[in-house]
Design an enzyme around this catalytic site. Structure first.
Site, PDB file in Angstrom:
ATOM      1  CB  CYS A  22      -0.917  -0.002   1.217  1.00  0.00           C
ATOM      2  SG  CYS A  22      -0.011   0.100   2.797  1.00  0.00           S
ATOM      3  CB  CYS A 107       0.883   4.545   7.660  1.00  0.00           C
ATOM      4  SG  CYS A 107      -0.451   4.699   6.447  1.00  0.00           S
ATOM      5  CD  GLU A 137      -2.819   0.875  13.190  1.00  0.00           C
ATOM      6  OE1 GLU A 137      -3.918   1.457  13.156  1.00  0.00           O
ATOM      7  OE2 GLU A 137      -2.452   0.055  12.330  1.00  0.00           O
ATOM      8  CB  THR A 176      -5.278   1.403   9.907  1.00  0.00           C
ATOM      9  OG1 THR A 176      -4.015   0.723  10.007  1.00  0.00           O
ATOM     10  CG2 THR A 176      -5.182   2.782  10.539  1.00  0.00           C
ATOM     11  CB  CYS A 206      -6.029   2.228   5.870  1.00  0.00           C
ATOM     12  SG  CYS A 206      -5.287   0.683   5.306  1.00  0.00           S
ATOM     13  CB  SER A 234       1.315  -9.119   8.427  1.00  0.00           C
ATOM     14  OG  SER A 234       0.435  -8.304   7.678  1.00  0.00           O
ATOM     15  CB  SER A 235      -2.764  -6.892  12.093  1.00  0.00           C
ATOM     16  OG  SER A 235      -4.152  -6.809  12.336  1.00  0.00           O
TER      17      SER A 235
END
Length: 336
Positions: A22, A107, A137, A176, A206, A234-235
């Site tokens: 992304c 981000c 996060e 996100t 996001c 990685s969520s």
């Protein structure tokens, strides 16, 4: 006498689009590469810049040094980069105290959640953060706020147990990278219990998370196996596995590369495989998996596209004039 090569079994691969990097991940990787070009090695990175082993190893090979905390960094004048997941306010404050040169690769969409949470507090609301305990996060978002001004909610069951001091003064934000469906259920439970709760000014989840989940939903039905390329920590990648199975895939599996493909699960006649990649997974890994499938199968490729992405988050001004080689750009864009 001629011999015919054995016929490969047929396999249909449904490839999701959008997938992979992304704009926030692309920006974070670019910041580290640009910093190495401008300041030379080492460039320190607090935590993994993004959750992907291939990316982290590649940056390490270029001269990045990954640390857990700032106290592991010597006073050598070299810069430190904060990861895309965001950091508590205490981290840049500690860096400033040591007069460290730091580059914040958070981000912009995570930074937006920080601002939404702080706005809730400014307007007298207790913040309800929907997310996963311990995720970087979530740690970063909670770290923007004074102790006691926010509560973490992970499940609908947590909503039932949540008893705030003032039920009429609540505002929520979300991590996100959550599952849209799970988050919708939690938000619905919160609104039912606390009808005066205030939503953030705009969606916290996001665009990349939303787009990747929608593409997986569109391609999962009838697939025998759905591969999600991504890291175990990685969520957003783990959520894609869940989305695939809920949307009709017989099996969903998180893989980091072609060595993890369970070929023994593809013995039926003309199997159908779906594939997507988490927002921190480079395209080179997707290409490697396609090549591995093509070696064993007569591959029919179907592209399932549900959105177009053209977002671009520029790096900070201090790095904008640093030139990159074509090899650098290939790595930044997820290539070999």
């Amino acid at each position: 006498m001629s011999f015919n090569a054995p016929t490969k079994p047929k396999l249909t691969l449904r490839l999701c689009e959008p997938r992979g990097f992304c704009a926030g991940v692309d920006r974070a990787i670019q910041i580290v590469v640009l910093a190495l070009k401008k300041y030379g090695a080492p460039v320190y990175v607090r935590h993994e810049i993004v959750h992907n082993r291939y990316v982290v190893d590649g940056l390490r090979d270029m001269g990045a040094v990954f640390v857990k905390e700032l106290d592991e960094i010597p006073d050598d004048g070299q810069p430190v980069v904060f990861s895309a997941h965001g950091v508590p306010k205490s981290v840049p404050a500690a860096a400033a105290t040591r007069e460290m040169l730091y580059l914040d690769a958070t981000c912009p969409l995570v930074s937006k959640v920080h601002k939404q949470a702080m706005l809730h507090v400014k307007r007298g609301r207790h913040v309800v953060l929907i997310g996963h305990k311990g995720h970087p996060e979530v740690v970063g978002t909670m770290g923007q706020l004074a102790p006691g001004t926010a509560s973490l909610i992970e499940t609908v069951a947590d909503v039932a147990a949540f008893e705030p001091a003032d039920p009429a003064a609540l505002g929520f934000v979300t991590q996100t990278t959550l599952s849209l469906d799970d988050t919708a259920d939690i938000v619905a439970a919160l609104k039912a219990k606390f009808p005066q709760m205030t939503a953030p000014s705009s969606e916290s989840i996001c665009y990349a998370t939303t787009n990747r989940q929608e593409a997986v939903k569109a391609s999962a039905e009838g697939s025998d196996l759905f591969l999600i390329v991504g890291a175990p920590n990685s969520s957003n990648s783990r959520r894609l596995v869940e989305v695939a199975e809920r949307a009709g895939a017989a099996h969903g599996l998180l893989v980091e590369g072609p060595d993890e493909i369970p070929f023994e699960m593809l013995t039926q006649e003309h199997p159908v495989v779906g594939m997507s990649a988490g927002a921190s997974a480079p395209e080179v890994l997707v290409d490697a998996i396609i090549a591995a499938l093509r070696e064993r199968f007569d591959l029919r490729l179907e592209l399932v596209q549900t959105a177009e992405e053209n977002e671009n988050f520029p790096v900070m001004r201090a790095l904008r004039d640093v030139p990159l080689t074509s090899a650098d750009m290939a790595f930044v864009n997820g290539g070999a």
